[in-house]
Design an enzyme around this catalytic site. Structure first.
Site, PDB file in Angstrom:
ATOM      1  CE  LYS A  44      -1.757   1.693   3.711  1.00  0.00           C
ATOM      2  NZ  LYS A  44      -1.387   3.109   3.839  1.00  0.00           N
ATOM      3  CE  LYS A  76      -6.552   6.648   5.302  1.00  0.00           C
ATOM      4  NZ  LYS A  76      -5.176   6.444   5.292  1.00  0.00           N
ATOM      5  CG  ASP A  79     -12.411  16.834  -4.315  1.00  0.00           C
ATOM      6  OD1 ASP A  79     -13.213  17.328  -4.659  1.00  0.00           O
ATOM      7  OD2 ASP A  79     -11.177  17.080  -4.214  1.00  0.00           O
ATOM      8  N   GLY A 188       0.969  -2.851  15.500  1.00  0.00           N
ATOM      9  CA  GLY A 188       2.317  -2.349  15.902  1.00  0.00           C
ATOM     10  C   GLY A 188       2.348  -1.075  16.731  1.00  0.00           C
ATOM     11  CD  GLN A 190      -2.257   3.645  13.591  1.00  0.00           C
ATOM     12  OE1 GLN A 190      -3.446   4.341  13.760  1.00  0.00           O
ATOM     13  NE2 GLN A 190      -1.919   3.136  12.366  1.00  0.00           N
TER      14      GLN A 190
END
Ligand code: XMP
Length: 237
Positions: A44, A76, A79, A188, A190
Site C-alpha cells: 500500500k 483516501k 472529493d 504495531g 498504533q
C-alpha cells in the site's frame, strides 16, 4: 469486483500482509520491496510517498514490481466525482491495482461515479468504514453501519476497518457481504497485535512501521505471516 490478483499472490506467498510504504526515499523503497518479495503479497503506497516521489517516478519504480505485488494506492479520496475520476486515471497509468476512498462523501456526485470509472479502468475500490486512531470514533464510527451498507450496495472490492478496534472488525464482518474483503491497519505502533484483526474477520492486515522500521524486515514479516496463518487455522477449528 473481486481483487483476484491480491488473493492469488496471498495464497502463493502464504501471507495476509499488506505492507504500508510511507517512505520518501526511492532507494529505501526499492530495497524493502526487493527484500520482501517472497513473503509480502501487496504493498500500500501512501500519500507521503506519492507526493514526495511524484507519480511519474513512482511509475518507474512500480513497473519493476507490478507482477509480484498487488499495488494499492492509499489516496483516501474525499472529493467530488470529476476530481476523483481524474486522480484514479493517473493511478491506473502508474500500474496501481486498487485505491482507497472515504465513504462519507456519499453516493450521488461522488462514490457512484467514482466506482463506475474505477470498474471501467479495472481498478479495485476499498472504502474506509472506520478508522484506527481515537478520533475515528468522533464522526466516522457513529456511521459505521450506514457505511457498510453503502459498501454492500456498491460494486467494490472491500473496506478498511481498524486493527486497533477488534470489536469493530468483528461487527464489520458480521454485516459486510461475504464476497467483500476487510483490510485492517493499525498494527504495531498504533496498538493492534498481528493476527488479531484476522482472527476477528479481517482478510488482510495493513502493516507499516513494524516492518519498515524493523532491523530485520524479512524475519519480522515471516514471523507475522506465521502468526496470521496460525490465527486463520484456529478460526477454522
Ligand atoms: P503503521 O506504520 O502504523 O501504518 O503500520 C499504518 C498505515 O495505514 C494507514 N492507516 C489507515 N488507513 N484507515 C485507513 O484507510 C485507517 O484507519 C488507517 N489507519 C492507518 C496509514 O496511512 C499508514 O500508511
Amino acid at each position: 469486483m473481486t481483487p483476484k490478483k491480491l488473493l492469488q499472490l496471498s495464497r502463493e506467498k502464504k501471507s495476509r500482509i499488506i505492507l504500508a510504504i510511507d517512505l520518501d526515499s526511492q532507494e529505501k523503497i526499492e530495497k524493502i520491496l526487493t527484500n520482501l518479495i517472497e513473503i509480502i503479497p501487496s504493498v500500500k503506497i501512501g500519500l507521503p510517498t506519492i507526493i514526495s516521489l511524484g507519480i511519474d517516478r513512482l511509475k518507474e519504480i512500480l513497473r519493476k514490481y507490478d507482477k509480484t505485488y498487488y499495488l494499492l494506492a492509499d489516496t483516501k479520496l474525499a472529493d467530488v466525482a470529476h476530481v476523483m475520476r481524474k486522480i484514479i486515471r493517473k493511478l491506473k497509468e502508474a500500474d496501481f491495482n486498487g485505491f482507497i476512498s472515504h465513504t462519507f462523501v456519499g453516493r450521488k456526485g461522488a462514490l457512484e461515479e467514482l466506482i463506475k470509472e474505477a470498474n471501467k479502468l479495472e481498478l479495485d475500490t476499498f472504502l474506509v468504514v472506520a478508522m484506527s486512531h481515537p478520533g475515528g470514533d468522533e464522526f466516522i464510527l457513529p456511521h459505521l453501519e450506514e457505511f457498510v451498507k453503502i459498501a454492500n450496495d456498491l460494486d467494490i472490492a472491500g473496506v478498511i476497518a481498524p486493527a486497533t478496534k477488534p470489536k469493530i472488525v468483528k461487527l464489520t464482518r458480521e454485516i459486510l457481504r461475504e464476497d467483500k474483503l476487510i483490510l485492517s491497519p493499525g498494527i504495531g505502533p498504533q496498538g493492534g497485535k498481528p493476527g488479531d484483526a484476522i482472527y476477528n474477520g479481517a482478510d488482510f492486515e495493513i502493516i507499516g512501521r513494524l516492518i519498515t522500521s524493523s532491523k530485520k524486515p524479512l524475519e519480522t514479516s515471516i514471523e507475522i505471516a506465521k502468526i496470521q496463518m496460525e490465527k486463520l487455522a484456529s478460526k477454522r477449528i
